[in-house]
Design a protein around this motif. Structure first.
Motif, PDB file in Angstrom:
ATOM      1  N   GLU A 134      -1.648   4.167   6.464  1.00  0.00           N
ATOM      2  CA  GLU A 134      -1.914   3.591   5.136  1.00  0.00           C
ATOM      3  C   GLU A 134      -2.212   2.098   5.215  1.00  0.00           C
ATOM      4  OE1 GLU A 134       0.679   4.687   1.909  1.00  0.00           O
ATOM      5  OE2 GLU A 134       1.310   6.457   3.019  1.00  0.00           O
ATOM      6  N   CYS A 135      -1.368   1.348   5.909  1.00  0.00           N
ATOM      7  CA  CYS A 135      -1.521  -0.100   5.889  1.00  0.00           C
ATOM      8  C   CYS A 135      -1.999  -0.681   7.219  1.00  0.00           C
ATOM      9  CB  CYS A 135      -0.214  -0.762   5.478  1.00  0.00           C
ATOM     10  SG  CYS A 135       1.134  -0.461   6.604  1.00  0.00           S
TER      11      CYS A 135
ATOM     12  N   CYS B 167       1.140   2.908  11.229  1.00  0.00           N
ATOM     13  CA  CYS B 167       1.024   3.439   9.871  1.00  0.00           C
ATOM     14  C   CYS B 167      -0.455   3.586   9.506  1.00  0.00           C
ATOM     15  CB  CYS B 167       1.716   2.497   8.888  1.00  0.00           C
ATOM     16  SG  CYS B 167       1.623   3.064   7.194  1.00  0.00           S
TER      17      CYS B 167
ATOM     18  N   GLY C  16       0.790  -1.226   0.000  1.00  0.00           N
ATOM     19  CA  GLY C  16       0.000   0.000   0.000  1.00  0.00           C
ATOM     20  C   GLY C  16       0.817   1.268   0.000  1.00  0.00           C
ATOM     21  N   HIS C  17       2.121   1.182   0.016  1.00  0.00           N
ATOM     22  CA  HIS C  17       2.973   2.368   0.009  1.00  0.00           C
ATOM     23  C   HIS C  17       3.584   2.566  -1.373  1.00  0.00           C
ATOM     24  CE1 HIS C  17       2.978   2.552   4.416  1.00  0.00           C
ATOM     25  NE2 HIS C  17       3.035   1.236   4.381  1.00  0.00           N
TER      26      HIS C  17
END
Length: 125
Positions: free
Chosen positions: A120-121, A118, A102-103
């Motif tokens: 994002e994930c 994090c 996902g990054h």
């Protein structure tokens, strides 16, 4: 008292006169047409003059043309090009390497005491 009754009589009389529906030209035409409408004694009266045959539509094309075939092949080539582009995009490490998850770039590895959550994930890095 008498004057009150006379006034009341006139008001009621004019009120009922105002409530009557007025005949319009449409109503008059409709009553004239109803005499022309067919009935059991003369079933075909007036029906013959109003019947029209529907117009036949002409078909423009009689089959596929070379232009339409070329357009089809052009569209298929465009779709194949888009699929190849998407496949090359998915081959990038951002999508194929599980470390990215996902990054856009792989997250930095921190020491155990400095790990951060994090957004994002949802994993601590």
């Amino acid at each position: 008292m008498r004057a009150l009754l006379i006034i009341l009589f006139f008001l009621i009389g004019f009120g009922t006169y105002a409530q009557k529906p007025k005949k319009k030209k449409r109503d008059k035409d409709a009553t004239e047409q109803s005499t022309v409408d067919p009935n059991s004694l003369s079933p075909y009266q007036g029906a013959e003059s109003t019947f029209r045959e529907p117009k036949k539509k002409k078909s423009k094309s009689k089959g596929p043309t070379y232009d339409s075939q070329q357009d089809y092949y052009d569209r298929m080539m465009a779709v194949a090009k888009e699929r190849g582009k998407a496949e090359r995009e998915m081959a990038k490490p951002q999508y194929s390497n599980p470390m990215y998850f996902g990054h856009k770039r792989p997250p930095k590895k921190h020491k155990a005491g400095k790990l951060k959550y994090c957004k994002e994930c949802g994993i601590r890095h």
